[in-house]
Design an enzyme around this catalytic site. Sequence first.
Site, PDB file in Angstrom:
ATOM      1  N   GLY A  53       0.830  -1.193   0.000  1.00 31.68           N
ATOM      2  CA  GLY A  53       0.000   0.000   0.000  1.00 31.68           C
ATOM      3  C   GLY A  53       0.861   1.238   0.000  1.00 31.68           C
ATOM      4  O   GLY A  53       2.062   1.158   0.297  1.00 31.68           O
ATOM      5  N   CYS A  81       5.214  -6.123   1.387  1.00 31.97           N
ATOM      6  CA  CYS A  81       5.524  -4.695   1.418  1.00 31.97           C
ATOM      7  C   CYS A  81       4.915  -4.012   2.640  1.00 31.97           C
ATOM      8  O   CYS A  81       5.274  -4.338   3.749  1.00 31.97           O
ATOM      9  CB  CYS A  81       5.000  -4.059   0.137  1.00 31.97           C
ATOM     10  SG  CYS A  81       6.297  -3.347  -0.814  1.00 31.97           S
ATOM     11  N   TYR A  82       3.936  -3.136   2.432  1.00 23.30           N
ATOM     12  CA  TYR A  82       3.282  -2.501   3.580  1.00 23.30           C
ATOM     13  C   TYR A  82       2.817  -3.564   4.576  1.00 23.30           C
ATOM     14  O   TYR A  82       2.959  -3.419   5.793  1.00 23.30           O
ATOM     15  CB  TYR A  82       2.086  -1.661   3.113  1.00 23.30           C
ATOM     16  CG  TYR A  82       1.350  -0.989   4.248  1.00 23.30           C
ATOM     17  CD1 TYR A  82       1.772   0.241   4.724  1.00 23.30           C
ATOM     18  CD2 TYR A  82       0.259  -1.600   4.856  1.00 23.30           C
ATOM     19  CE1 TYR A  82       1.127   0.848   5.789  1.00 23.30           C
ATOM     20  CE2 TYR A  82      -0.398  -1.002   5.917  1.00 23.30           C
ATOM     21  CZ  TYR A  82       0.035   0.226   6.382  1.00 23.30           C
ATOM     22  OH  TYR A  82      -0.597   0.814   7.429  1.00 23.30           O
ATOM     23  N   HIS A 167       7.219  -7.821  -4.467  1.00 22.20           N
ATOM     24  CA  HIS A 167       5.896  -8.206  -4.984  1.00 22.20           C
ATOM     25  C   HIS A 167       5.959  -9.531  -5.741  1.00 22.20           C
ATOM     26  O   HIS A 167       6.372  -9.564  -6.901  1.00 22.20           O
ATOM     27  CB  HIS A 167       5.361  -7.115  -5.911  1.00 22.20           C
ATOM     28  CG  HIS A 167       4.997  -5.881  -5.172  1.00 22.20           C
ATOM     29  ND1 HIS A 167       3.775  -5.711  -4.572  1.00 22.20           N
ATOM     30  CD2 HIS A 167       5.707  -4.763  -4.894  1.00 22.20           C
ATOM     31  CE1 HIS A 167       3.738  -4.534  -3.964  1.00 22.20           C
ATOM     32  NE2 HIS A 167       4.911  -3.944  -4.141  1.00 22.20           N
ATOM     33  N   GLU A 169       3.571 -11.156  -6.888  1.00 19.24           N
ATOM     34  CA  GLU A 169       2.445 -11.279  -7.825  1.00 19.24           C
ATOM     35  C   GLU A 169       2.754 -10.727  -9.215  1.00 19.24           C
ATOM     36  O   GLU A 169       2.031 -10.992 -10.158  1.00 19.24           O
ATOM     37  CB  GLU A 169       1.192 -10.591  -7.242  1.00 19.24           C
ATOM     38  CG  GLU A 169       1.263  -9.071  -7.066  1.00 19.24           C
ATOM     39  CD  GLU A 169       1.969  -8.616  -5.786  1.00 19.24           C
ATOM     40  OE1 GLU A 169       2.684  -9.429  -5.168  1.00 19.24           O
ATOM     41  OE2 GLU A 169       1.814  -7.445  -5.402  1.00 19.24           O
ATOM     42  N   ASP A 224     -18.440 -10.290 -22.309  1.00 17.12           N
ATOM     43  CA  ASP A 224     -19.108 -10.267 -21.009  1.00 17.12           C
ATOM     44  C   ASP A 224     -20.619 -10.386 -21.147  1.00 17.12           C
ATOM     45  O   ASP A 224     -21.260 -11.177 -20.453  1.00 17.12           O
ATOM     46  CB  ASP A 224     -18.775  -8.971 -20.249  1.00 17.12           C
ATOM     47  CG  ASP A 224     -17.280  -8.752 -20.143  1.00 17.12           C
ATOM     48  OD1 ASP A 224     -16.537  -9.735 -20.329  1.00 17.12           O
ATOM     49  OD2 ASP A 224     -16.861  -7.612 -19.886  1.00 17.12           O
ATOM     50  N   LYS A 362     -11.720 -11.353 -16.139  1.00 21.29           N
ATOM     51  CA  LYS A 362     -12.019 -11.577 -17.552  1.00 21.29           C
ATOM     52  C   LYS A 362     -11.678 -13.004 -18.021  1.00 21.29           C
ATOM     53  O   LYS A 362     -12.477 -13.646 -18.708  1.00 21.29           O
ATOM     54  CB  LYS A 362     -11.215 -10.578 -18.385  1.00 21.29           C
ATOM     55  CG  LYS A 362     -11.614 -10.501 -19.825  1.00 21.29           C
ATOM     56  CD  LYS A 362     -12.764  -9.563 -19.987  1.00 21.29           C
ATOM     57  CE  LYS A 362     -13.119  -9.289 -21.412  1.00 21.29           C
ATOM     58  NZ  LYS A 362     -14.134  -8.239 -21.475  1.00 21.29           N
TER      59      LYS A 362
END
Length: 506
Positions: A53, A81-82, A167, A169, A224, A362
């Site tokens: 964050g 991180c944060y 990170h 991710e 969608d 998606k």
Amino acid sequence: MEILPQIIVIDFGSQYTQLIVRRLRELGYYARLYNPDQLKDHPTPKGVILSGGPKSVSDPDAPDVDLDYLKQLDVPVLGICYGMQLLNKKHGGTVEPGTTREYGPATLSPENGSDLFEGLSESSQIWMSHSDTCTQLPDGAEIIGRNEDNVPVAIQLSDKFYGIQFHPEVTHSHEGRSVLENFLEMVDDEPGFKIEAFRDHLIEQVRDEVAGREVVCGVSGGVDSTVLAVLLHEAGTKLRAIYVDNGLMRKDETPEVVSQFEELGIDIEVVDASERFLDAIAGVDEPEEKRRRIGDLFVDVFFGAADNVELLAQGTLYPDVIESATSGSIASTIKTHHNRVQKILDLQAEGKVIEPLAELFKDEVRALGESFGIPREILYRHPFPGPGLGVRVPGEVTEEKLKIVREGDAIFIRHLKESGWYDKVWQAYCGLLPIKTVGVKGDERSYEWSVALRAVISEDAMTADWVELPPDLLRKISNEILNSVAGINRVFYDISTKPPASIELE
Ligand code: XMP
């Protein structure tokens, strides 16, 4: 019946939080994002991740979590991180502002054989985005990884609590996926996130929510809304699928959408409002004003056709939900995209809106569509903007310009499909450049418009890069466009990244 997430991700506002959830789902675990004050909403998570964050843990309004509660859950907790700094501080360590802000690549060298880094290389690239540092660890904590400057970037605070400064991710952390896999190994649960199981749950949920009412849904032919309509159809609801032709569709698009739905066994109502739309934007050249008029008229036309809506189904996806929930960060729309119109807000307030796809990303919507047997060609269509060709004809829109764009686009897309490039690019189109330049045609001087071809790759439309299509292919496309599309004498290839350009021309 609600499916409870296996892993809850607490969102402290990092730009990457959605990605954490996506990665965990890719690894087969059902994860959801929660605000810090929702930590206790689901009492039985099998693992918790605290995201990064923008704040500093020492800020007076820094977001917080209840550590005692987390300890009581007795499940693995990973702070990123944060999240790491917060865990360190709450366990009794200290966090101080770093001397330099660290963004971008760094190197991780694991040490002390932590389970979190099982099977990782001795050193691998990681991605940093932070400014604070854990300067002192609490008693009992162990350093499990350092960067190339020997600074600790990963810690284990107890047998359940881990913190990493990078990170995992993002793909720039080369072994980030393994870090998340190792974390999931510690989780006392099996990977259970399968789209087929989710589909059965969604069908049941839709039946419950609809409770016999008639459901109206707008269809455009896009991924969608098609998957949404098929889901409603499969759930056996009384469905009214409405397609509005706004006159800004591509070549042959309306008849193609009609036959697409025929094949899917779903009746759609086609409302031809082309003239109304073209009248509404006649002479308007300011982009936002054009978008506003198209958007407003769409709502008028749609609700005019739908009259007395008992229930409206919207194809909102998980990223839209996250964007509108998170402090307006990404949601600070640069263009008037997803205009939340008053009519829909009113229906929402009356409990008449359902958003059955709101839990899905998606790629998960595509997988759901595949499990319904929707053809690949529909599921992997490039995105097409709501205002249609209106945003691909900058300035005043006229029939003449629309015709040019339709013809040029059809040629461009056909070549991309034939050459195998269509599936490799994220989005491609032919737009009009509303400048007249001089050329020669036969022995005559011409003074005509130009077109711009654009092909981009992107992950989430927030950033995009142009695609290096082979020169031979571009030459073939340009020749065919110049030879067969009347009213132009030049073809440009758009080599602008986003930012600073956008994907569409307006
Ligand atoms: P830009 O042009 O902002 O586009 O870089 C990013 C992505 O969003 C699509 N787009 C829209 N989609 N309604 C939509 O549903 C809109 O008004 C709209 N405007 C842009 C665009 O095609 C690209 O994929």
